[in-house]
Motif scaffolding. Structure first.
Motif, mmCIF file in Angstrom:
data_model
loop_
_atom_site.group_PDB
_atom_site.id
_atom_site.type_symbol
_atom_site.label_atom_id
_atom_site.label_comp_id
_atom_site.label_asym_id
_atom_site.label_seq_id
_atom_site.Cartn_x
_atom_site.Cartn_y
_atom_site.Cartn_z
ATOM 1 N N UNK A 1 48.901 42.832 45.549
ATOM 2 C CA UNK A 1 49.143 40.968 45.680
ATOM 3 C C UNK A 1 48.496 40.196 46.324
ATOM 4 N N UNK A 2 47.560 40.791 47.262
ATOM 5 C CA UNK A 2 46.623 40.028 48.392
ATOM 6 C C UNK A 2 45.562 40.059 46.635
ATOM 7 N N UNK A 3 44.887 40.293 45.880
ATOM 8 C CA UNK A 3 43.840 40.242 45.338
ATOM 9 C C UNK A 3 44.591 39.333 44.647
ATOM 10 N N UNK A 4 45.085 39.391 43.670
ATOM 11 C CA UNK A 4 46.449 39.025 43.127
ATOM 12 C C UNK A 4 46.683 37.269 43.237
ATOM 13 N N UNK A 5 46.755 37.049 44.533
ATOM 14 C CA UNK A 5 46.879 35.566 44.940
ATOM 15 C C UNK A 5 45.925 34.327 45.651
ATOM 16 N N UNK A 6 44.804 35.368 45.849
ATOM 17 C CA UNK A 6 43.571 34.816 46.406
ATOM 18 C C UNK A 6 42.746 35.107 44.980
ATOM 19 N N UNK A 7 42.367 35.250 43.703
ATOM 20 C CA UNK A 7 41.870 35.514 42.822
ATOM 21 C C UNK A 7 40.746 34.955 42.999
ATOM 22 N N UNK A 8 39.405 35.891 44.194
ATOM 23 C CA UNK A 8 38.279 35.231 44.970
ATOM 24 C C UNK A 8 37.750 34.745 43.842
ATOM 25 N N UNK A 9 37.367 35.095 42.267
ATOM 26 C CA UNK A 9 36.369 34.774 41.442
ATOM 27 C C UNK A 9 37.356 34.303 40.042
ATOM 28 N N UNK A 10 38.220 33.124 40.681
ATOM 29 C CA UNK A 10 38.678 32.504 40.050
ATOM 30 C C UNK A 10 38.715 32.066 38.265
ATOM 31 N N UNK B 1 41.871 33.457 37.597
ATOM 32 C CA UNK B 1 43.318 32.703 38.375
ATOM 33 C C UNK B 1 44.389 31.883 37.749
ATOM 34 N N UNK B 2 44.400 32.058 36.381
ATOM 35 C CA UNK B 2 45.592 31.229 35.113
ATOM 36 C C UNK B 2 46.259 32.216 34.911
ATOM 37 N N UNK B 3 45.283 33.427 34.723
ATOM 38 C CA UNK B 3 46.488 35.088 34.645
ATOM 39 C C UNK B 3 47.508 35.447 35.220
#
Length: 473
Positions: free
Chosen positions: A337-346, A375-377
């Motif tokens: 969830x951290x990876x999904x929520x932050x989307x470091x490379x959006x 990030x839209x995914x």
């Protein structure tokens, strides 16, 4: 016509103006927001012009999956990214930005070498555990005083890459090593800022204008010098019969192909490939860790549940292992969830189609550049409930067992999926669990007022700067 002509039938999109394209409709400080607003008007597949060049935008899970997974080969090309061009060689010589046969050969070599030196195996897991213990000790040395965790985390993560590439780790006080990490961090921030966005759109013009973007290239020169210095030291002790690391394996390939003028294995490619691995393997993972700690401080009830699961499965007296992950569904869900929520490379890295391609009734000519908005995914309401809220239950089923979601794409997907995905997953689990097993993170302000809005949001997302204290559990 003033805009670059392209044969074929590209998706519709906002009207562009001469030279600038659609720049007047884009917020260069928050490209994701601009692309979302255009999606609301033109649908999930549309065309924008960045300068004179058209780019097809893919927005949402279905569009990205149809392109990068269902037509994976057609969309496997790498588009231009001028701000990552050190000395105009980065795209041509590194793994991440090469194309065609060169990309296939270098990627195959890197994957097999990473596996040989432990990716997904116990040997590399032990290196990560060792580095996690070193990081833990550094955190403890702060003795409950305020500190910024940025370079604590990047030193630890980068040392894992160093052990694979150079066969050694660097001491945290090593000035040259710390300088390298500062250069990587600085470039990630510039590339993700408005300066980096403008440079990617108008590289020719920006070369003549003053600004922070010029620092990217002086930084990359210094990074290159660091790698070359370590390469020279490496060559002095190089033994072809006993490869110690990725650099030795590359030197062996160079020897074998020294009489082949078409070989992709040469010193320039070695330096650039090493820089690719350093940049990709250091900044994204350490930024995820940094953002993750901030999120955990904002949601102490989540942290408490992770602490409980760690105590139940691992206890306090042994190091976490990758094998523990399957027994820790909540912790695994929190990390996902951290990876999904932050989307470091959006926006992913830019793609292009490698041949004329039919897609959703459109015709994309060979070379058409594509922007998959990852990030839209991760915020697609059909795949995640309340997608703009941090919620580990996105990765848990009704029985609180871990549930994978195929809209989870922090490493991209398809043919260009990050080759270090396995390594990054190991690092995130072991670093997070080691720190949380032993420490409590204490913010400087009340959790309710912690702002998770990124300080920079462009090609990358940078968390806000913060300080914290850590106390033993």
């Amino acid at each position: 016509m003033f805009l670059q002509r392209r044969k074929g039938k590209l998706p519709s999109g906002p009207r562009a103006i001469p030279a600038l394209g659609n720049l007047h409709q884009l917020n260069t400080k928050n490209m994701v927001k601009s692309l979302e607003e255009l999606k609301d008007k033109y649908g999930p597949v549309y065309t924008i012009y960045l300068g004179p060049k058209p780019h097809v935008v893919l927005y949402g899970y279905k569009a990205v999956k149809e392109a990068l997974v269902e037509q994976a080969d057609n969309f496997s090309g790498r588009g231009d990214f001028p701000s990552l061009l050190p000395l105009m060689l980065f795209i041509q010589l590194g793994i991440a930005f090469s194309n065609g046969e060169k990309w296939k050969i270098l990627r195959r070599f890197a994957l097999s070498t990473l596996r040989n030196f432990g990716m997904g195996k116990r040997s590399l897991e032990e290196r990560i555990q060792e580095e996690a213990r070193c990081l833990l000790e550094e955190f403890k040395k702060t003795k409950q005083t305020l500190f910024d965790p940025t370079f604590f985390l990047s030193r630890a993560v980068s040392n894992v890459i160093c052990s694979v590439v150079f066969g050694k780790r660097f001491e945290y006080e090593d000035k040259k090593f710390l300088t390298l990490l500062q250069l990587i961090n600085d470039n990630f921030q510039i590339i993700s800022s408005g300066w980096g966005t403008f440079y990617n759109i108008f590289p020719g013009l920006m070369n003549y204008l003053p600004g922070h973007h010029h620092r990217m290239f002086t930084n990359l020169e210094k990074m290159r010098a660091f790698v070359e210095e370590n390469l020279r030291k490496h060559e002095k002790t190089f033994q072809p019969d006993c490869p110690r690391d990725l650099m030795d394996c590359f030197l062996i390939k160079m020897q074998k192909e020294k009489d082949n003028p078409q070989s992709y294995f040469n010193l320039e490619t070695l330096v650039m490939t090493t820089l690719n691995l350093f940049f990709g393997g250091t900044e994204t993972v350490s930024t995820t860790l940094r953002y993750g700690i901030l999120i955990l401080m904002k949601y102490p009830h989540v942290t408490e549940k992770v602490h409980e699961e760690i105590d139940k499965v691992i206890g306090r007296n042994r190091c976490p292992t990758v094998e523990d992950r399957s027994k820790m569904p909540y912790t695994d869900a929190v990390i996902h969830e951290i990876q999904r929520f932050t989307s470091i490379i959006p926006l992913s890295l830019p793609h292009c189609v490698i041949r004329d391609t039919h897609f959703r009734g459109y015709f994309l000519p060979k070379g058409t550049e594509v922007i998959p908005v990852l990030s839209s995914v991760h915020t697609d309401p059909e795949k995640f409930k309340n997608p703009h809220t941090f919620n580990p239950e996105n990765f848990l089923d009704e029985n609180n067992r871990f549930r994978f979601n195929d809209a989870f794409m922090p490493f991209s997907t398809g043919k260009r999926i990050c080759l270090g995905e396995g390594l990054a997953r190991m690092e995130l689990f072991i670093f997070f669990t080691t720190l949380l097993q032993n420490l409590k993170f204490k913010p400087t302000i009340h959790p309710d007022v912690i702002d998770l809005t990124p300080s920079i949001s462009g090609a990358g997302r940078v968390p806000p700067v913060y300080n914290l204290t850590v106390v033993p559990r």
